[in-house]
Design a protein around this motif. Structure first.
Motif, PDB file in Angstrom:
ATOM      1  N   LEU A 226     -34.162  -6.033  -0.420  1.00  0.00           N
ATOM      2  CA  LEU A 226     -35.538  -6.112   0.082  1.00  0.00           C
ATOM      3  C   LEU A 226     -36.107  -7.455  -0.348  1.00  0.00           C
ATOM      4  O   LEU A 226     -36.347  -7.680  -1.523  1.00  0.00           O
TER       5      LEU A 226
ATOM      6  N   LEU B  48     -35.768  -5.719   4.967  1.00  0.00           N
ATOM      7  CA  LEU B  48     -34.544  -5.099   4.447  1.00  0.00           C
ATOM      8  C   LEU B  48     -33.371  -5.799   5.100  1.00  0.00           C
ATOM      9  O   LEU B  48     -33.026  -5.551   6.246  1.00  0.00           O
TER      10      LEU B  48
ATOM     11  N   SER C  47     -31.786   2.994  -3.549  1.00  0.00           N
ATOM     12  CA  SER C  47     -31.675   2.914  -2.076  1.00  0.00           C
ATOM     13  C   SER C  47     -32.637   3.839  -1.339  1.00  0.00           C
ATOM     14  O   SER C  47     -33.290   3.399  -0.386  1.00  0.00           O
TER      15      SER C  47
ATOM     16  N   LEU D  11     -36.134   2.260  -0.917  1.00  0.00           N
ATOM     17  CA  LEU D  11     -36.366   0.927  -0.344  1.00  0.00           C
ATOM     18  C   LEU D  11     -37.411   0.923   0.770  1.00  0.00           C
ATOM     19  O   LEU D  11     -38.287   0.067   0.816  1.00  0.00           O
ATOM     20  N   THR D  12     -37.315   1.910   1.658  1.00  0.00           N
ATOM     21  CA  THR D  12     -38.267   1.946   2.778  1.00  0.00           C
ATOM     22  C   THR D  12     -39.687   2.192   2.261  1.00  0.00           C
ATOM     23  O   THR D  12     -40.647   1.608   2.765  1.00  0.00           O
TER      24      THR D  12
ATOM     25  N   GLN E  42     -40.884  -1.026   1.033  1.00  0.00           N
ATOM     26  CA  GLN E  42     -41.101  -1.963   2.137  1.00  0.00           C
ATOM     27  C   GLN E  42     -42.387  -1.661   2.899  1.00  0.00           C
ATOM     28  O   GLN E  42     -43.142  -2.569   3.247  1.00  0.00           O
TER      29      GLN E  42
ATOM     30  N   ILE F 105     -36.140  -6.946  -4.151  1.00  0.00           N
ATOM     31  CA  ILE F 105     -35.073  -6.297  -4.934  1.00  0.00           C
ATOM     32  C   ILE F 105     -33.746  -7.020  -4.712  1.00  0.00           C
ATOM     33  O   ILE F 105     -33.345  -7.278  -3.571  1.00  0.00           O
TER      34      ILE F 105
END
Ligand code: G3H
Length: 482
Positions: free
Chosen positions: A1, A6, A187, A190-191, A194, A204
């Motif tokens: 990220l 991403l 993992s 991450l979204t 974001q 990251i």
């Protein structure tokens, strides 16, 4: 990220192995892989964080408190939906038991909510005018810049977030490199990162410290190094910064927390607390009890009962019910523990529990070592694993002297019942360490309490309250009465 994007990684990757044996259950040995990033990516993330901070003029550092809070609330709401996935990774990657993995997740969610509340309180208190000697002032707390954040493998979510969350909420921008073990569990988040924060606020990276974290430090663009781990890495990274005077450090480092068991201690309680204190998560906690001082008058009974209890602890995979000891994520750890046992044995100590030192593929059964002396490595080194050194003492001044000489100063556990003995001891102990636990084992939480250490154990203080202050600076707007 990186910078809100991403990115798809097409370069070299490093496999992530499970701590659980490939022959057990349905586990694949390889759980996944991570990008092996290097200098170019290090430079890219640091530039993204610098641009988002923009010398304090970026969208994030200038955003209204209420809006920053909304971003954080959005993040935690999304995070809650990842619970089962993150918990699974905690078990498979670092071998943490199911109840402890769930606790780590829930504690982190609670930590974020409590941070939000504390931040609101901090802001309310700051948004007041004060007046002194004709000068009116409104004090504020402002961000400091770019933070490089590195967390430990034993609490890859909770402790990492105890750095990350206050750093972000105070308006800094962050570069985060997850620990080697406990890396994949980021993992599923991450979204959420974001979509909750403006681009460049959280970046990251993955890879070996020397490949990717070194160029970040060498750039001289990091304002805060926030690390929980070992002093060696902290010193190495700090040394790479071209202008160390400008670098703020927030470090949680090694400890060798002792337990002192006085002659009148409630032995049932002391033994139980020492079991949890030394062996919870296989002793892989900076707050673990790492050396036991037992008064000579009760040592024989303490040792016998303690050793029996250790032998009775069930070993198994993290999801098994009632399991206490679990596989170790660091492949080399059983060999290191064996070295400590052999060294102590050569210098006069014995393994006093029957199962002590028994090996399986990725485990070594906890060894209780007695009697320990200062020639032995296990007396000095932070074992961070399943080996328990025991010494006896005649006079309370003996453990106190040892604590005073130690390079560490995080916590101590004191077991005893006579308040007349305990009260004056407390006054001495609090000047040797930062937390004295009465008739209980050492621990970090609850997260509202200060978490720090003297000497080589820490730089700065964590706790929700302290961390918000550590990751910010007090500024104020002044005007004169005319
Ligand atoms: O590894 C050090 C951790 O801060 C330990 O935290 O006492 O909550 O297990 P804990």
């Amino acid at each position: 990220l990186v910078n809100g994007e991403l990115k798809k990684w097409t370069g070299e990757t490093t496999p992530v192995f499970s701590t659980i044996s490939s022959t057990a259950h349905y586990s694949p040995t390889v759980l996944g892989s991570i990008p092996a990033m290097g200098e170019a990516e290090g430079n890219e993330v640091v530039d993204a964080a610098v641009a988002a901070y923009n010398n304090g003029q970026g969208l994030w550092p200038t955003m209204k408190v209420i809006d920053r809070i909304k971003c954080m609330e959005n993040f935690v709401t999304q995070m809650k939906a990842t619970r089962s996935e993150v918990v699974k990774y905690l078990m498979w990657e670092i071998g943490k038991s199911l109840p402890d993995s769930e606790k780590e997740f829930d504690r982190t969610v609670e930590y974020i909510y409590d941070t939000i509340e504390d931040y609101k309180e901090l802001d309310r208190n700051n948004a007041r005018f004060t007046k002194s000697q004709g000068v009116n002032a409104m004090v504020r707390r402002g961000p400091l810049g770019v933070v490089l954040c590195l967390g430990p493998y034993n609490y890859p979510l909770n402790e990492t977030f105890s750095l990350l969350i206050p750093a972000i909420i105070m308006g800094n921008t962050v570069i985060f490199k997850p620990a080697k073990h406990g890396v994949l569990l980021i993992s599923p988040l991450l979204t959420a990162f974001q979509t909750s924060f403006p681009k460049g606020v959280i970046n990251i990276v993955y890879g070996r410290g020397r490949d990717v974290a070194s160029p970040i430090m060498k750039s001289g663009k990091v304002d805060i190094l926030a690390l929980i781990g070992n002093s060696k890495s902290a010193i190495a990274l700090q040394d790479l910064h071209p202008n160390k005077n400008r670098l703020r450090l927030i470090l949680g480092l090694e400890a060798k927390n002792p337990a002192i068991i006085l002659p009148d201690a409630d032995l049932d309680l002391a033994i139980q607390e020492c079991i949890t204190g030394t062996l919870s998560f296989n002793g892989q906690r900076c707050t673990a009890l790492k050396i036991l001082y037992v008064h000579e008058s009760i040592a024989a009974e303490f040792n016998r009962r303690f050793a029996e209890k250790v032998d009775a602890l069930p070993f198994g995979n993290p999801w098994e019910k009632g399991v206490s000891l679990t596989p170790l994520p660091e492949k080399e750890k059983p060999n290191y523990i064996q070295e400590l046992i052999d060294d102590a044995h050569e210098k006069g100590a014995n393994v006093i529990n029957q199962k002590g030192g028994q090996r399986t593929e990725n485990y070594i059964f906890p060894a209780v070592l007695f009697p320990i002396n200062k020639e032995m490595r296990v007396y000095h080194e932070e074992q961070f694993g399943p080996v328990i050194p025991i010494l006896t003492f005649k006079d309370i001044q003996e453990p106190l002297n040892d604590m005073a000489e130690s390079n560490y100063g995080q916590q101590v556990s004191l077991f005893g019942q006579d308040i007349k003995t305990i009260a004056p001891l407390i006054d001495t102990l609090v000047n040797l360490v930062c937390r004295v636990n009465l008739n209980s084992s050492c621990q970090r939480g609850p997260d509202v309490y200060p978490f720090t250490g003297r000497k080589d154990s820490a730089v700065g203080t964590l706790s929700i309250h302290d961390a918000l202050r550590s990751f910010s600076i007090r500024t104020f707007v002044a005007s004169k009465d005319n």
